[in-house]
Write a protein that holds these residues in place. Structure first.
Motif, short mmCIF file in Angstrom:
data_model
loop_
_atom_site.label_atom_id
_atom_site.label_comp_id
_atom_site.label_asym_id
_atom_site.label_seq_id
_atom_site.Cartn_x
_atom_site.Cartn_y
_atom_site.Cartn_z
N ARG A 1 0.97 3.76 -2.88
CA ARG A 1 -0.09 5.22 -2.45
C ARG A 1 1.10 6.30 -2.51
O ARG A 1 1.09 7.45 -3.36
N ASP A 2 2.40 6.05 -2.14
CA ASP A 2 2.99 7.25 -1.91
C ASP A 2 4.59 7.55 -2.37
O ASP A 2 4.78 8.04 -2.29
N VAL B 1 0.88 -1.34 0.18
CA VAL B 1 -0.07 0.33 0.13
C VAL B 1 0.81 1.33 0.07
O VAL B 1 0.15 2.45 -0.65
N TYR C 1 0.10 0.94 -10.48
CA TYR C 1 0.51 1.28 -9.59
C TYR C 1 0.74 0.50 -8.74
O TYR C 1 1.24 0.01 -7.14
N TRP C 2 -0.47 0.22 -8.71
CA TRP C 2 -0.61 -1.13 -7.27
C TRP C 2 -0.29 -2.69 -7.82
O TRP C 2 0.18 -3.10 -6.38
N PRO D 1 3.70 7.10 -7.03
CA PRO D 1 3.02 7.69 -8.29
C PRO D 1 4.55 8.86 -8.40
O PRO D 1 3.73 9.16 -9.26
N THR E 1 -3.65 3.41 -11.87
CA THR E 1 -3.98 3.47 -10.64
C THR E 1 -3.45 1.30 -9.95
O THR E 1 -3.20 1.36 -9.35
#
Length: 338
Positions: free
Chosen positions: A7-8, A3, A22-23, A11, A19
């Motif tokens: 998310r951090d 996660v 990125y996951w 990106p 999205t």
């Protein structure tokens, strides 16, 4: 971790991806990171096995892990080799991921970002584990070098443990500083927890080492049970518990085999259970001599998972040893302070 990466981290490193991308990057990178940590511990495991030291298992956590050695290295050289093998694997992986980053940069930027992060985190893992504080790898390196230079294993252990406690307290102090000065709660609390864990682990390692030294000076004959009474297998636990004069070691016929029961453990079983059901087969016990060190016995019990042993002298059975009796001796002789 997946996660956090999704998310951090990614990106900002690779812009314009979906999205889902990125996951996928976060999940894949997290998986490869923990495989890297496993590789670090496998390095320790292979070095330990080459030195004849069995490994009971591997526990993983964020900045490394723990290969559970069933005994300590017998020489400074063996310890040095084992201590450096894990960080060596991490440094090798850092170099490989850096090479992958260079290859992918410009054409496969998602893979390049993943490789760069993995290279950096493996460098961090190697650097953290090489901090000069026992039981980290760097602390083991310090102990091995001190041991080799002075020949004093005890002093080398105490020095490396002291460095481990100082290192842990310094990391915790840095966490408090970050917490107060920068108001960064996540980093501050994380550093405090790491430092506290390292300081505690250093103290625990010294207690374990002192216990091992204490056990080296004691013999199996001090804890073995020599007076054993033969009891019919149909005798129940409740019948024996009302007998205040019952021997601590009970022998039970199991057909054409013989079983043994340590009487102080009877209360852990159902009162209606017959001894034939709970007796441990004598032919499945460890075999040890009365003159062996208790440390040898404890190591064999740890390696095999057996909690009882038959004591042999000149081919004859002279007694039995039970793990519970060994624990009782340690607690009574050292006041529970190991």
């Amino acid at each position: 971790m997946a996660v956090f990466l999704a998310r951090d981290v990614f990106p900002g490193a690779v812009r314009g991806e979906s999205t889902l991308s990125y996951w996928l990057m976060g999940t894949g990178t997290a998986f490869l990171f923990f495989m890297s940590v496993l590789g670090h511990e496998l390095g320790h495991t292979l070095a330990a096995r080459s030195a004849g030291i069995p490994i009971g298992g591997i526990t993983l956590f964020l900045f490394g892990g723990a290969a559970q050695m069933n005994r300590e290295p017998a020489s400074a050289g063996a310890e040095l080799k084992m201590a450096l093998s894990g960080p060596g694997v991490s440094l090798l992986l850092a170099a490989l991921f850096w090479a992958a980053y260079q290859i992918c940069l410009g054409s496969l930027n998602t893979l390049a970002a993943m490789s760069l992060w993995l290279s950096q985190i493996n460098l961090i893992v190697a650097g953290f584990n090489l901090l000069p504080g026992f039981p980290l790898d760097g602390g083991r390196v310090l102990r091995a070098l001190w041991w080799r230079l002075t020949g004093d294993h005890l002093r080398a252990t105490r020095v490396s443990v002291a460095c481990g406690r100082i290192t842990g307290l310094a990391i915790a102090a840095a966490g408090i500083f970050v917490l107060v000065q920068n108001r960064d709660w996540l980093a501050g609390v994380w550093l405090i927890l790491i430092g506290a864990y390292l300081e505690y682990s250093a103290r625990l390692s010294l207690r374990q080492f002192n216990l091992q030294q204490w056990m080296k000076g004691r013999k199996v004959s001090e804890v073995m049970e020599t007076r054993c009474r033969e009891i019919p297998p149909e005798t129940t636990v409740s019948e024996l518990l009302v007998d205040p004069g019952i021997e601590r070691c009970l022998l039970v016929k199991l057909g054409d085999r013989q079983g043994v029961v340590f009487a102080p453990t009877l209360s852990a079983h159902s009162g209606t259970a017959g001894l034939g059901r709970i007796a441990l087969p004598v032919d499945g016990a460890l075999q040890i001599s009365p003159g062996d060190d208790l440390l040898v016995l404890a190591q064999q019990m740890n390696e095999t998972g057996r909690d009882y042993a038959v004591v042999k002298q000149d081919g004859q059975t002279v007694g039995f040893v039970f793990l519970d009796a060994l624990i009782d001796l340690v607690n009574s002789s050292r006041g529970g302070n190991t």
